[in-house]
Motif scaffolding. Structure first.
Motif, PDB file in Angstrom:
ATOM      1  N   THR A 138       0.887  -1.167  -0.105  1.00 37.21           N
ATOM      2  CA  THR A 138       0.153   0.008  -0.134  1.00 37.21           C
ATOM      3  C   THR A 138       0.723   1.171  -0.088  1.00 37.21           C
ATOM      4  O   THR A 138       0.608   2.166  -0.593  1.00 37.21           O
ATOM      5  N   GLY A 139       1.871   1.034   0.726  1.00 38.05           N
ATOM      6  CA  GLY A 139       2.987   2.511   0.768  1.00 38.05           C
ATOM      7  C   GLY A 139       3.641   2.697  -0.630  1.00 38.05           C
ATOM      8  O   GLY A 139       3.355   3.935  -0.937  1.00 38.05           O
ATOM      9  N   VAL A 140       3.947   1.804  -1.263  1.00 37.00           N
ATOM     10  CA  VAL A 140       4.669   1.832  -2.569  1.00 37.00           C
ATOM     11  C   VAL A 140       3.617   2.468  -3.676  1.00 37.00           C
ATOM     12  O   VAL A 140       4.138   3.030  -4.616  1.00 37.00           O
ATOM     13  N   ILE A 141       2.483   2.010  -3.533  1.00 40.57           N
ATOM     14  CA  ILE A 141       1.469   2.346  -4.597  1.00 40.57           C
ATOM     15  C   ILE A 141       0.803   3.804  -4.206  1.00 40.57           C
ATOM     16  O   ILE A 141       1.088   4.652  -5.377  1.00 40.57           O
ATOM     17  N   ALA A 142       0.839   4.023  -3.068  1.00 43.53           N
ATOM     18  CA  ALA A 142       0.448   5.678  -2.668  1.00 43.53           C
ATOM     19  C   ALA A 142       1.496   6.681  -3.038  1.00 43.53           C
ATOM     20  O   ALA A 142       1.436   7.803  -3.697  1.00 43.53           O
ATOM     21  N   ALA A 143       2.933   6.188  -2.654  1.00 43.57           N
ATOM     22  CA  ALA A 143       3.878   6.940  -2.612  1.00 43.57           C
ATOM     23  C   ALA A 143       4.192   7.258  -4.350  1.00 43.57           C
ATOM     24  O   ALA A 143       4.588   8.319  -4.631  1.00 43.57           O
ATOM     25  N   SER A 144       4.034   6.357  -5.022  1.00 41.58           N
ATOM     26  CA  SER A 144       4.483   6.450  -6.496  1.00 41.58           C
ATOM     27  C   SER A 144       3.580   7.320  -7.203  1.00 41.58           C
ATOM     28  O   SER A 144       3.951   7.970  -7.995  1.00 41.58           O
ATOM     29  N   GLY A 145       2.392   7.213  -6.614  1.00 45.95           N
ATOM     30  CA  GLY A 145       1.173   8.163  -7.231  1.00 45.95           C
ATOM     31  C   GLY A 145       1.516   9.650  -6.972  1.00 45.95           C
ATOM     32  O   GLY A 145       1.144  10.447  -7.638  1.00 45.95           O
ATOM     33  N   THR A 146       2.044   9.784  -5.839  1.00 46.29           N
ATOM     34  CA  THR A 146       2.318  11.248  -5.533  1.00 46.29           C
ATOM     35  C   THR A 146       3.462  11.936  -6.300  1.00 46.29           C
ATOM     36  O   THR A 146       3.812  13.161  -6.446  1.00 46.29           O
ATOM     37  N   PHE A 383      -4.977  12.405   0.557  1.00 45.69           N
ATOM     38  CA  PHE A 383      -5.829  12.051  -0.518  1.00 45.69           C
ATOM     39  C   PHE A 383      -5.284  10.906  -1.310  1.00 45.69           C
ATOM     40  O   PHE A 383      -6.033   9.787  -1.596  1.00 45.69           O
ATOM     41  N   ALA A 384      -4.126  10.622  -1.356  1.00 47.05           N
ATOM     42  CA  ALA A 384      -3.542   9.210  -1.815  1.00 47.05           C
ATOM     43  C   ALA A 384      -4.358   8.232  -1.097  1.00 47.05           C
ATOM     44  O   ALA A 384      -4.368   7.026  -1.586  1.00 47.05           O
ATOM     45  N   LEU A 385      -3.937   8.198   0.121  1.00 46.76           N
ATOM     46  CA  LEU A 385      -4.459   7.046   1.214  1.00 46.76           C
ATOM     47  C   LEU A 385      -6.056   7.018   1.047  1.00 46.76           C
ATOM     48  O   LEU A 385      -6.633   5.836   1.157  1.00 46.76           O
ATOM     49  N   PHE A 386      -6.800   8.139   0.857  1.00 45.72           N
ATOM     50  CA  PHE A 386      -8.196   8.111   0.668  1.00 45.72           C
ATOM     51  C   PHE A 386      -8.451   7.216  -0.613  1.00 45.72           C
ATOM     52  O   PHE A 386      -9.385   6.533  -0.552  1.00 45.72           O
ATOM     53  N   TYR A 387      -7.792   7.641  -1.715  1.00 51.32           N
ATOM     54  CA  TYR A 387      -8.043   6.961  -3.030  1.00 51.32           C
ATOM     55  C   TYR A 387      -7.578   5.418  -2.789  1.00 51.32           C
ATOM     56  O   TYR A 387      -8.507   4.586  -3.386  1.00 51.32           O
ATOM     57  N   LEU A 388      -6.749   5.153  -2.158  1.00 54.64           N
ATOM     58  CA  LEU A 388      -6.168   3.700  -2.042  1.00 54.64           C
ATOM     59  C   LEU A 388      -7.289   3.113  -1.177  1.00 54.64           C
ATOM     60  O   LEU A 388      -7.430   1.599  -1.253  1.00 54.64           O
ATOM     61  N   LEU A 412       0.119   3.218   8.431  1.00 55.56           N
ATOM     62  CA  LEU A 412       1.391   2.829   8.802  1.00 55.56           C
ATOM     63  C   LEU A 412       2.296   2.562   7.686  1.00 55.56           C
ATOM     64  O   LEU A 412       3.425   2.860   7.755  1.00 55.56           O
ATOM     65  N   GLY A 413       1.796   1.827   6.715  1.00 57.62           N
ATOM     66  CA  GLY A 413       2.653   1.633   5.411  1.00 57.62           C
ATOM     67  C   GLY A 413       3.207   2.888   4.784  1.00 57.62           C
ATOM     68  O   GLY A 413       4.085   3.055   4.109  1.00 57.62           O
ATOM     69  N   ALA A 414       2.559   4.012   4.796  1.00 59.06           N
ATOM     70  CA  ALA A 414       2.762   5.483   4.408  1.00 59.06           C
ATOM     71  C   ALA A 414       3.899   6.051   5.122  1.00 59.06           C
ATOM     72  O   ALA A 414       4.610   7.072   4.469  1.00 59.06           O
ATOM     73  N   ILE A 415       4.110   5.686   6.430  1.00 64.91           N
ATOM     74  CA  ILE A 415       5.175   6.395   7.162  1.00 64.91           C
ATOM     75  C   ILE A 415       6.633   6.552   6.519  1.00 64.91           C
ATOM     76  O   ILE A 415       7.216   7.510   6.377  1.00 64.91           O
TER      77      ILE A 415
END
Length: 512
Positions: A138-146, A383-388, A412-415
């Motif tokens: 989940t972290g790599v998908i959200a971060a790569s989108g940003t 918002f990236a976390l909301f989308y995910l 936690l995966g976004a930290i």
């Protein structure tokens, strides 16, 4: 004013109307206190007309339309399937594929929602199915989108260029270095996870890698080459000076429709959905800009800008202290405000102070853009976390994954990725050449080393004769005009006969 603004937004009032209403309300109150007169508010129509007549802002609907078309044309699917098969045989291969595709999508769509949703729908079920760690996935998908927020043609960079008074081309050139650094940092982190915790990012099994050899290469090229052509069509023409930002956006919109036609997805329904999305985003941006213009005019009328300048220009540490304090302030402000609101409300107050301290405004703008990326990754308005979160619920209901994904794992995966983004902020602060290296260098002239040599040609004229003046140079030569002065001379006595003339003169002199 700012306290009322924060309170109104926490109560749920729309940002654009909150800004405009508070600006007018405090403006009338300031006039009643005599802080400025009614004539000062006469500047408001001129400011609003300047906004709606700004041709630079016309590039926003073009880039938004391009992203909306590409979001639905199937390009992300082709890219992810090809790169996933290419890298999937190695530990962390799907993570590498997601980061690379996120960077490519960022360069052609410019929207975080498109990248996160597309990669979440396609990659997240595969990662979960083949044993990837949930928090890493989940972290790599959200971060790569940003990454989209930083990679040109980012809408944030267009807005910052307008607010800072710099060209969009310079902002895009300045963002190249940090965007490459961020992609490299994410790839190195994934490599470290693959080496130290390979069980978190296992390779795809043989049965999952169904395409090999030339068909795999063909699939990768089919996804990559049209994207590279579109990137050159938008950014190449802009960097080479062949197109203005608005013209480059128009080329991108046409190129997006061509790509959709190549993928056999172009239809009236697709174009209508893209136009509807473009209309909503553009209207939101313009209304927020109009409201913030009213708010900032009144704030300047009560000398709030001078108070901000005095407060921030006297911080310990000079320019470095200013940058550290401002970035900490923007980071915590992003917990509650969207990046458009920060760009329209806060940046116009910070730009004069940065310029007074001798900070390059392109560097300052790109630094703020790097910082504002984190607003998509941390609660409560990430918002990236909301989308995910929405994508995770969708794929669970569809049966693509057996167990639901917990919100705790997403946050936690976004930290780690937020910490990497903050590390990039520090890197850009202490290494400004990462931004300015790509900009055109201004020639620096040291006036102490300037020598002026004048060569005088010898005309060959004698020393006592002045040289001839060229005919084309008019020279005024003073002309002496003889003036007749009457002199009274006594008349000589008449000389009669053959008298001696010499004797006559002597006699005349004696007579005087």
């Amino acid at each position: 004013m700012f306290g009322s603004l924060v309170l109104a937004m926490l109560l749920g009032f729309p940002v654009a109307f909150t800004l405009g209403g508070l600006g007018l309300g405090f403006g009338y109150y300031a006039m009643s206190l005599g802080l400025f007169n009614e004539a000062f508010m006469g500047n408001l129509p001129l400011r609003l007309f300047g906004i709606v007549s700004n041709e630079l802002l016309l590039s926003i609907p073009f880039f938004t339309f391009m992203g909306a078309i590409l979001e639905r044309c199937g390009l992300a699917e082709d890219l992810l399937e090809g790169t996933g098969q290419l890298f999937g045989g190695k530990p962390g291969g799907l993570g590498f594929a997601v980061i690379i595709v996120g960077a490519i999508l960022g360069a052609i769509t410019g929207t975080v929602a498109a990248s996160v949703i597309a990669m979440g729908v396609i990659s997240l079920p595969i990662m979960v199915r083949y044993g990837y760690d949930m928090r890493y996935a989940t972290g790599v998908i959200a971060a790569s989108g940003t990454i989209t927020q930083l990679i040109p043609p980012s809408l944030v960079l267009v807005v910052l260029a307008d607010q800072l008074g710099r060209s969009v081309g310079d902002m895009y050139l300045g963002a190249i270095g940090p965007s490459l650094l961020q992609t490299a940092i994410f790839l190195l982190f994934t490599l470290g996870v693959a080496l130290l915790r390979p069980q978190w990012v296992p390779p795809l099994p043989e049965e999952a890698r169904t395409v090999r050899g030339w068909p795999l290469l063909k699939r990768v090229l089919w996804g990559m080459l049209p994207s590279v052509v579109l990137i050159f069509l938008v950014l190449g023409t802009l960097f080479m000076g062949l197109a203005t930002p608005t013209e480059a956006g128009a080329l991108g919109a046409i190129g997006g429709m061509v790509l959709a036609a190549l993928h056999k997805r172009l239809s009236w329904s697709l174009v209508w959905q893209a136009m509807d999305s473009t209309m909503r985003v553009t209207a939101m941006v313009i209304f927020i800009l109009l409201g913030s213009s009213v708010f900032s005019l009144v704030f300047q009328g009560v000398d709030g800008n001078l108070w901000i300048e005095h407060l921030l220009s006297n911080l310990p540490g000079g320019a470095l202290g200013f940058l550290i304090v401002v970035n900490l302030f923007v980071f915590f402000l992003a917990f509650f405000l969207d990046f458009f609101e920060i760009a329209f409300i806060v940046v116009p107050l910070l730009a004069p102070v940065a310029q007074k301290l001798g900070i390059d405004l392109v560097w300052f703008g790109v630094l703020l853009c790097v910082n504002m990326q984190t607003s998509f990754m941390h609660p409560p308005f990430g918002f990236a976390l909301f989308y995910l979160r929405g994508v995770a619920d969708q794929i669970h209901k569809s049966g693509a994954i057996a167990k639901p994904i917990q919100s705790r794992d997403i946050y936690l995966g976004a930290i780690p990725w937020v910490l990497m983004q903050l590390g990039l902020v520090a890197m850009v602060i202490f290494w400004p050449e990462s931004v300015t290296y790509w900009l055109d260098k201004e020639a620096v002239v040291n006036t102490d080393e300037v020598h002026i040599e004048m060569k005088i040609e010898d005309t060959g004229a004698p020393e006592d004769v002045p040289a001839e003046v060229p005919a084309e140079v008019p020279v005024e030569v003073p002309v002496e005009v003889p003036v007749e002065v009457p002199v009274e001379v006594p008349s000589a006595p008449e000389v009669q006969g053959d008298s001696d003339p010499a004797q006559a003169v002597k006699d005349a002199l004696k007579a005087r």
